[in-house]
Each structure stands twice: as C-alpha cells, then as structure tokens.
Enzyme design. Structure first.
Site, PDB file in Angstrom:
ATOM      1  N   HIS A  20     -19.423  37.591  31.277  1.00 19.59           N
ATOM      2  CA  HIS A  20     -18.460  37.771  32.565  1.00 19.59           C
ATOM      3  C   HIS A  20     -16.512  38.127  32.291  1.00 19.59           C
ATOM      4  CE1 HIS A  20     -21.886  35.906  35.360  1.00 19.59           C
ATOM      5  NE2 HIS A  20     -21.371  34.793  33.938  1.00 19.59           N
ATOM      6  N   THR A  63     -18.867  38.608  17.435  1.00 17.97           N
ATOM      7  CA  THR A  63     -18.574  38.711  18.952  1.00 17.97           C
ATOM      8  C   THR A  63     -18.119  40.961  18.415  1.00 17.97           C
ATOM      9  OG1 THR A  63     -16.360  38.382  17.501  1.00 17.97           O
ATOM     10  CG2 THR A  63     -16.985  36.288  19.405  1.00 17.97           C
ATOM     11  N   LYS A  64     -18.506  41.265  17.350  1.00 19.32           N
ATOM     12  CA  LYS A  64     -18.162  42.484  16.743  1.00 19.32           C
ATOM     13  C   LYS A  64     -18.825  42.687  15.755  1.00 19.32           C
ATOM     14  CE  LYS A  64     -12.886  41.701  16.640  1.00 19.32           C
ATOM     15  NZ  LYS A  64     -11.445  41.499  15.429  1.00 19.32           N
TER      16      LYS A  64
END
Length: 190
Positions: free
Chosen positions: A121, A169-170
């Site tokens: 989101h 996250t990467k």
C-alpha cells in the site's frame, strides 16, 4: 485496448499499475480471493502429494510438476499470478500474496512460514487503501530460510540464500547470503 478503468484489474496488477480502492473492478479482488480460499480448504485438507499438486495447479492455473513438493498448509490470496518451477520444495505454513506476480524458478527451497508478498500500500495516508503491486522473482537454486519475508518488487538471485527471519526489501545478487531486518549482505557464496 480500452481505457485503464475498463482493462482487466488482474492484468493491471501484473503490469505494475497501482489499483485505487475506487477502481470499478476492485470487488473482483475479494471475489477471486474467496474462490481461491475455497480451493485452499481442499488443498490444505489432503495428505496426498498428487492431489496437492493437482489442486495447486488448479489454483495457479498452471501445471505443477511432479518433481515439486508442497507441504500444507499453504496460504494464497489469488494464485493465478504464481508460477512454480520444477524440483521446488515448499515447506509448511507459507503465505503467497501474488496479485503483483510471484515466480519461483527450478530447484528453489522454501522453508516453513516464509512470506512472499507481491503487493503493498502507498505510504501516503490519503491513498492507503490503494494496492501497489510489485512482482517477486526467486531465481534458480535459491534457498529461502524459515520465517523470511520477501517484499514486493524483489528478485532473489540465482544460488542465493535468505537467512531465517530476514525481511528482504531490495534485490539480492546471485551467489549471495543475506540476513537481518532489513536484509543486508552477509557474504558471497564462492
């Protein structure tokens, strides 16, 4: 092709387009999720590996190879945007949120309680109800450790290892071990 509002919401998600909560097809997300849940009830209540692969093939709308093993329960919110290769092992209690697309290539090992999340989101509170997709790709021969979480838009490189409990996250380069929250490179695999 039609206007964005008239195009299929699932194609929009696979194209990486943010879906507003006011999208005229947003209701379909819940409808499909509950249809998938109905199939998951069957899947998660059988101990027959062939039946598990058969029902998972139905959920993903693609053939699950007989060399792939899935221990149930497994939790999936849509299914049709998940692609699973050959000789994959998925252990107990994994969650796949696949509206943005999940690809698991050949020879991947996925430990218990792994979360693969291809959607999220916006940070902005004004648009928080929107859905932001990002495809997740787990390349050949990767190993995802217990309770790791792979977030949207991430690619896990070939032969890489994600340590238990990591939050990725990467992108992870090939032949690399990552761990921690957020995941950072621990070392290269030689």
């Amino acid at each position: 092709m039609g206007t964005k509002a008239n195009r299929d919401i699932f194609k929009q998600l696979l194209n990486g387009e943010t879906i507003s909560s006011s999208n005229n097809q947003a209701y379909r997300l819940l409808e499909e999720s509950f249809a998938t849940k109905k199939m998951l009830l069957r899947l998660n209540n059988t101990d027959d590996p062939s039946e598990i692969r058969s029902i998972l093939s139905e959920i993903t709308n693609s053939e699950i190879d007989k060399s792939t093993t899935v221990f149930t329960p497994i939790h999936i919110n849509y299914g049709k945007n998940t692609k699973i290769g050959k000789n994959v092992f998925i252990n107990f209690d994994c969650t796949f949120l696949d509206l943005g697309g999940i690809t698991i290539e050949d020879n991947v090992l996925i430990a218990p309680r792994v979360n693969i999340i291809s959607e999220g989101h916006p940070i902005s509170g004004q648009n928080r109800q929107s859905l932001v997709p990002g495809a997740v790709r787990i390349k050949k021969n990767a190993w995802i450790g217990t309770a790791a979480t792979i977030l949207s838009g991430v690619t896990i490189g070939e032969n890489s290892i994600v340590a238990a409990g990591a939050v990725v996250t990467k992108n992870v380069l090939a032949n690399t071990i990552v761990g921690g929250v957020p995941a950072k490179v621990i070392k290269a695999i030689t």
